[in-house]
Design an enzyme around this catalytic site. Sequence first.
Site, mmCIF file in Angstrom:
data_model
loop_
_atom_site.group_PDB
_atom_site.id
_atom_site.type_symbol
_atom_site.label_atom_id
_atom_site.label_comp_id
_atom_site.label_asym_id
_atom_site.label_seq_id
_atom_site.Cartn_x
_atom_site.Cartn_y
_atom_site.Cartn_z
ATOM 1 N N ASP A 166 45.475 36.422 30.605
ATOM 2 C CA ASP A 166 46.341 35.567 31.495
ATOM 3 C C ASP A 166 47.440 35.017 30.597
ATOM 4 O O ASP A 166 48.670 35.282 31.284
ATOM 5 C CB ASP A 166 45.343 34.182 31.570
ATOM 6 N N ASP A 223 40.311 30.613 38.300
ATOM 7 C CA ASP A 223 40.043 29.359 37.446
ATOM 8 C C ASP A 223 38.848 28.646 37.668
ATOM 9 O O ASP A 223 38.586 27.646 37.078
ATOM 10 C CB ASP A 223 41.201 28.633 37.446
#
Length: 498
Positions: A346, A406
């Site tokens: 990420d 997420d």
Amino acid sequence: MERAVRFIILSVVFYVSQINCQEAILHISNERTNREYCIVYNQSWTPVSQTFDKATQYPLVNMTSTVLCDTSGVIPAVVKGKALVVMRGDCDFSQKAQVAQSLGATTLLIASKTLLITPSANDSEYAKVTIPLALMRYRDFIEAQQVFSEGMQVKLYAPTYPKIDVSLVVMLLIAMVTVTLGGFWSGACERDRMNGDGDRGESKADPKELFLYSPLKVVIFVVLMCGMLVLMYYFYNVMVYFIIVIFCLASASALFSCIDAVMEILSCPSGSFSIKSCNFSVRSLILAAVCISIAVVWGVYRNEDRWIWILQDLLGVAFCLNFMRTVSLSNFKICVILLSLLLLYDVFFVFITPFFTKNGVSIMVQVALGPEASGEKLPVVMRVPRFSAWAQNLCGMQFSILGYGDIIIPGLLVAYCSRFDVWVNSSKKVYFISCCIAYLLGMIVTFAVMLLSGMGQPALLYLVPFTLITSAVVAGCRGEMRLFWAGTTYMREELMAT
């Protein structure tokens, strides 16, 4: 096939994006009436007034017959002290603005037939432009011409709106409910498997489940994800439709699994029948038809922002729940490796790749938002409309966005904690509850940093440390770190024997 679908979907869901929109309002009026339209500007380049009363009003000159890349064919006396509207064309925004300035214009509006983007230029060009510059939709200008015909006066202003929007609370609630239910479901399935296998204490493997138990497989999995993301970056216009089809299939299957599980709990009759020695369930057939219909409706109307976000969130919640139930991390070691690698994934694709791309935009952001020319977006985010963004909603509904990743990635750790509670017979579900609280705190910190910085945040940067550290601390305080690290019942029994 199911594993391939899970990998493809998982490869594109790891980014939370909160768009820092730079929309404003174009107020057009004459002596009889007025209208307001959407414009897009660059607040760091050519700021505009924040209130209508303080905005300066200028007469508008229609010059859509030119793109204003140079001064040829333009009479300075006609445009001096006025606002101009020209067509977008091929030359740079800064070039148009400097030409307009040299002619004495006070404001430059660029009518665009394509997607509105924030006007930008090289840093060295910003200081050369001193007049407001903004993009508007060409169809809006045509409508304004029909309404006003002549004598148009314009004001540009960008009203402020509260940073803390109700949509953030709704998004937090969706994420928490999904993670909690997914973890609880995973633990309940583990309890059923163990109870159904007698006194051996070893759970039966579900053929539909995917177990990640090898560090090497986890590393290969993350490397393949990187390749998938780069592939989508270069071939977005083709890959986006492939992802849409995969999402429809996977989300319809997930929605079926979720509703069917609820019906099993409620003891709803199945109403089975047979045709040529093949057994069919009336309940399953009706449910399958409903789930497929919902996915098809979403696929057909996916760009209808006013209401389709409800179906996308419904399918997204079902997908995340089913993913957390069917994908199992075998021990805490695998959890640490997977979550740490995805955190690096990420951060690298959000913060590092801008140094290598031509336009200075990260690969992750480019894939998440889609290229300028494409009207399609990847369907791998929860979306809740921003209720307080009045100016932005003139340009189309604006959304608070949270990537499925997420929810899913920390959710896999929550699910593991829930299963571990079952393995150690924890009646208070200490690990599960602690990890859920850690996830909640991580989300709150993510939103707080986003609001303070005014920029979208990679949520895993906060969620991974919160959930991993909390889980490890709980295991250490309870003296069960070795068991928590080993994970599966087979490894746990070997450790206990030593």
